[in-house]
Motif scaffolding. Sequence first.
Motif, PDB file in Angstrom:
ATOM      1  N   GLY A  51     -17.798   1.605  13.095  1.00 14.19           N
ATOM      2  CA  GLY A  51     -17.476   0.212  12.785  1.00 14.19           C
ATOM      3  C   GLY A  51     -15.989   0.011  12.590  1.00 14.19           C
ATOM      4  N   LYS A  52     -15.656  -1.129  12.006  1.00 10.67           N
ATOM      5  CA  LYS A  52     -14.256  -1.483  11.774  1.00 10.67           C
ATOM      6  C   LYS A  52     -13.903  -1.270  10.310  1.00 10.67           C
ATOM      7  N   TRP A  53     -12.728  -0.684  10.108  1.00  8.90           N
ATOM      8  CA  TRP A  53     -12.270  -0.329   8.762  1.00  8.90           C
ATOM      9  C   TRP A  53     -10.830  -0.783   8.557  1.00  8.90           C
ATOM     10  N   GLY A  54     -10.531  -1.257   7.366  1.00  9.87           N
ATOM     11  CA  GLY A  54      -9.148  -1.448   6.951  1.00  9.87           C
ATOM     12  C   GLY A  54      -8.639  -0.094   6.492  1.00  9.87           C
ATOM     13  N   LEU A  55      -7.380   0.185   6.741  1.00 13.45           N
ATOM     14  CA  LEU A  55      -6.841   1.515   6.453  1.00 13.45           C
ATOM     15  C   LEU A  55      -5.508   1.416   5.741  1.00 13.45           C
ATOM     16  N   ALA A  56      -5.357   2.225   4.712  1.00 11.49           N
ATOM     17  CA  ALA A  56      -4.085   2.367   3.996  1.00 11.49           C
ATOM     18  C   ALA A  56      -4.056   3.792   3.432  1.00 11.49           C
ATOM     19  N   ALA A  57      -2.912   4.198   2.907  1.00 13.06           N
ATOM     20  CA  ALA A  57      -2.790   5.560   2.382  1.00 13.06           C
ATOM     21  C   ALA A  57      -1.910   5.573   1.140  1.00 13.06           C
ATOM     22  N   PHE A  58      -2.137   6.597   0.310  1.00 13.42           N
ATOM     23  CA  PHE A  58      -1.308   6.783  -0.882  1.00 13.42           C
ATOM     24  C   PHE A  58      -0.932   8.245  -1.017  1.00 13.42           C
ATOM     25  N   HIS A  59       0.148   8.481  -1.757  1.00 11.73           N
ATOM     26  CA  HIS A  59       0.602   9.841  -2.039  1.00 11.73           C
ATOM     27  C   HIS A  59       0.399  10.222  -3.493  1.00 11.73           C
ATOM     28  N   THR A  67      -4.052   0.884  -3.359  1.00 10.79           N
ATOM     29  CA  THR A  67      -4.167   1.204  -1.937  1.00 10.79           C
ATOM     30  C   THR A  67      -5.501   0.725  -1.375  1.00 10.79           C
ATOM     31  N   GLU A  68      -6.560   0.773  -2.168  1.00  9.75           N
ATOM     32  CA  GLU A  68      -7.854   0.263  -1.704  1.00  9.75           C
ATOM     33  C   GLU A  68      -7.757  -1.234  -1.426  1.00  9.75           C
ATOM     34  N   GLN A  69      -7.049  -1.960  -2.261  1.00 11.88           N
ATOM     35  CA  GLN A  69      -6.849  -3.393  -2.021  1.00 11.88           C
ATOM     36  C   GLN A  69      -6.026  -3.619  -0.751  1.00 11.88           C
ATOM     37  N   GLN A  70      -5.021  -2.783  -0.531  1.00  7.13           N
ATOM     38  CA  GLN A  70      -4.216  -2.896   0.682  1.00  7.13           C
ATOM     39  C   GLN A  70      -5.052  -2.599   1.928  1.00  7.13           C
ATOM     40  N   VAL A 138     -12.649   7.750   1.365  1.00  3.57           N
ATOM     41  CA  VAL A 138     -11.341   8.286   1.005  1.00  3.57           C
ATOM     42  C   VAL A 138     -11.285   9.729   1.506  1.00  3.57           C
ATOM     43  N   LEU A 139     -10.289   9.998   2.361  1.00  5.25           N
ATOM     44  CA  LEU A 139     -10.160  11.304   3.002  1.00  5.25           C
ATOM     45  C   LEU A 139      -8.794  11.905   2.723  1.00  5.25           C
ATOM     46  N   LYS A 140      -8.789  13.187   2.378  1.00  8.25           N
ATOM     47  CA  LYS A 140      -7.535  13.903   2.102  1.00  8.25           C
ATOM     48  C   LYS A 140      -7.377  15.024   3.124  1.00  8.25           C
ATOM     49  N   TRP A 141      -6.237  15.044   3.812  1.00 10.41           N
ATOM     50  CA  TRP A 141      -5.936  16.107   4.775  1.00 10.41           C
ATOM     51  C   TRP A 141      -5.819  17.435   4.045  1.00 10.41           C
ATOM     52  N   LEU A 142      -6.388  18.487   4.611  1.00 10.45           N
ATOM     53  CA  LEU A 142      -6.303  19.802   3.984  1.00 10.45           C
ATOM     54  C   LEU A 142      -4.981  20.499   4.292  1.00 10.45           C
ATOM     55  N   ASP A 143      -4.447  20.258   5.468  1.00  8.84           N
ATOM     56  CA  ASP A 143      -3.157  20.840   5.820  1.00  8.84           C
ATOM     57  C   ASP A 143      -2.087  20.191   4.943  1.00  8.84           C
ATOM     58  N   LYS A 144      -1.401  20.992   4.142  1.00 12.21           N
ATOM     59  CA  LYS A 144      -0.422  20.468   3.164  1.00 12.21           C
ATOM     60  C   LYS A 144       0.700  19.681   3.841  1.00 12.21           C
ATOM     61  N   GLU A 145       1.167  20.165   4.962  1.00  9.19           N
ATOM     62  CA  GLU A 145       2.266  19.479   5.652  1.00  9.19           C
ATOM     63  C   GLU A 145       1.797  18.122   6.169  1.00  9.19           C
ATOM     64  N   MET A 153      -5.968   9.105   2.839  1.00  9.91           N
ATOM     65  CA  MET A 153      -6.350   7.923   3.614  1.00  9.91           C
ATOM     66  C   MET A 153      -7.501   7.189   2.936  1.00  9.91           C
ATOM     67  N   VAL A 154      -7.355   5.862   2.823  1.00  7.33           N
ATOM     68  CA  VAL A 154      -8.381   5.014   2.231  1.00  7.33           C
ATOM     69  C   VAL A 154      -8.870   4.053   3.311  1.00  7.33           C
ATOM     70  N   TYR A 155     -10.162   4.116   3.615  1.00  3.40           N
ATOM     71  CA  TYR A 155     -10.797   3.251   4.608  1.00  3.40           C
ATOM     72  C   TYR A 155     -11.730   2.306   3.849  1.00  3.40           C
ATOM     73  N   VAL A 156     -11.607   1.024   4.110  1.00  2.00           N
ATOM     74  CA  VAL A 156     -12.494   0.021   3.518  1.00  2.00           C
ATOM     75  C   VAL A 156     -13.180  -0.713   4.668  1.00  2.00           C
ATOM     76  N   ARG A 157     -14.526  -0.724   4.630  1.00  4.93           N
ATOM     77  CA  ARG A 157     -15.285  -1.358   5.719  1.00  4.93           C
ATOM     78  C   ARG A 157     -14.964  -2.840   5.775  1.00  4.93           C
ATOM     79  N   CYS A 158     -14.675  -3.307   6.998  1.00  5.59           N
ATOM     80  CA  CYS A 158     -14.368  -4.720   7.206  1.00  5.59           C
ATOM     81  C   CYS A 158     -15.661  -5.537   7.227  1.00  5.59           C
ATOM     82  N   PRO A 159     -15.596  -6.776   6.739  1.00  8.59           N
ATOM     83  CA  PRO A 159     -16.788  -7.623   6.799  1.00  8.59           C
ATOM     84  C   PRO A 159     -17.162  -7.921   8.245  1.00  8.59           C
TER      85      PRO A 159
END
Length: 161
Positions: A51-59, A67-70, A138-145, A153-159
């Motif tokens: 489906g379609k997702w809104g996407l933003a990320a935080f450190h 970030t979820e709101q973004q 919410v997904l976190k990359w395992l590779d540190k670099e 990464m934060v994905y929020v399902r679009c209406p």
Amino acid sequence: MNRTALLPRALLVGAIASLAAACAGGNQPPSPQVPAGPGYSSPITADQVVGKWGLAAFHRPEDAARTEQQAQQGCRQPYVINRGSSGGFMMYLADQSEPSEVVSKQNPPGPIYIGLPDEPPGGDGDREVLRFDGSVMVLKWLDKEVAGRYGTMVYVRCPQQ
């Protein structure tokens, strides 16, 4: 009867039996050839994420709620996850310009990861699923670099539109 006379009859009976068995089995669909599994389970299905997702990320973890709101605002130009041809779903890997087919994978009761299906769970190319409830992922990359560049990464399902 002598042995030489029995041999042609035995061959004829065997051939008829083989033909009868082949005809009887012809009404049944062939058994599917299932490849050996990779040894892990897939707890999140393609149906749950396509489906379609809104996407933003935080450190920084303290930025997660903002970030979820973004990410919700990102539905104006959504990140689209399509179904893959082998039962997985299509997502971009780090630094790739074309999406790849990925799956969720887990060695129960451990964490859930999203990554390439032919690699064991928890490899450097995987993302750990920190949260998934069907509407937020919410997904976190395992590779540190990679994690340092892309963040969590934060994905929020679009209406539905």
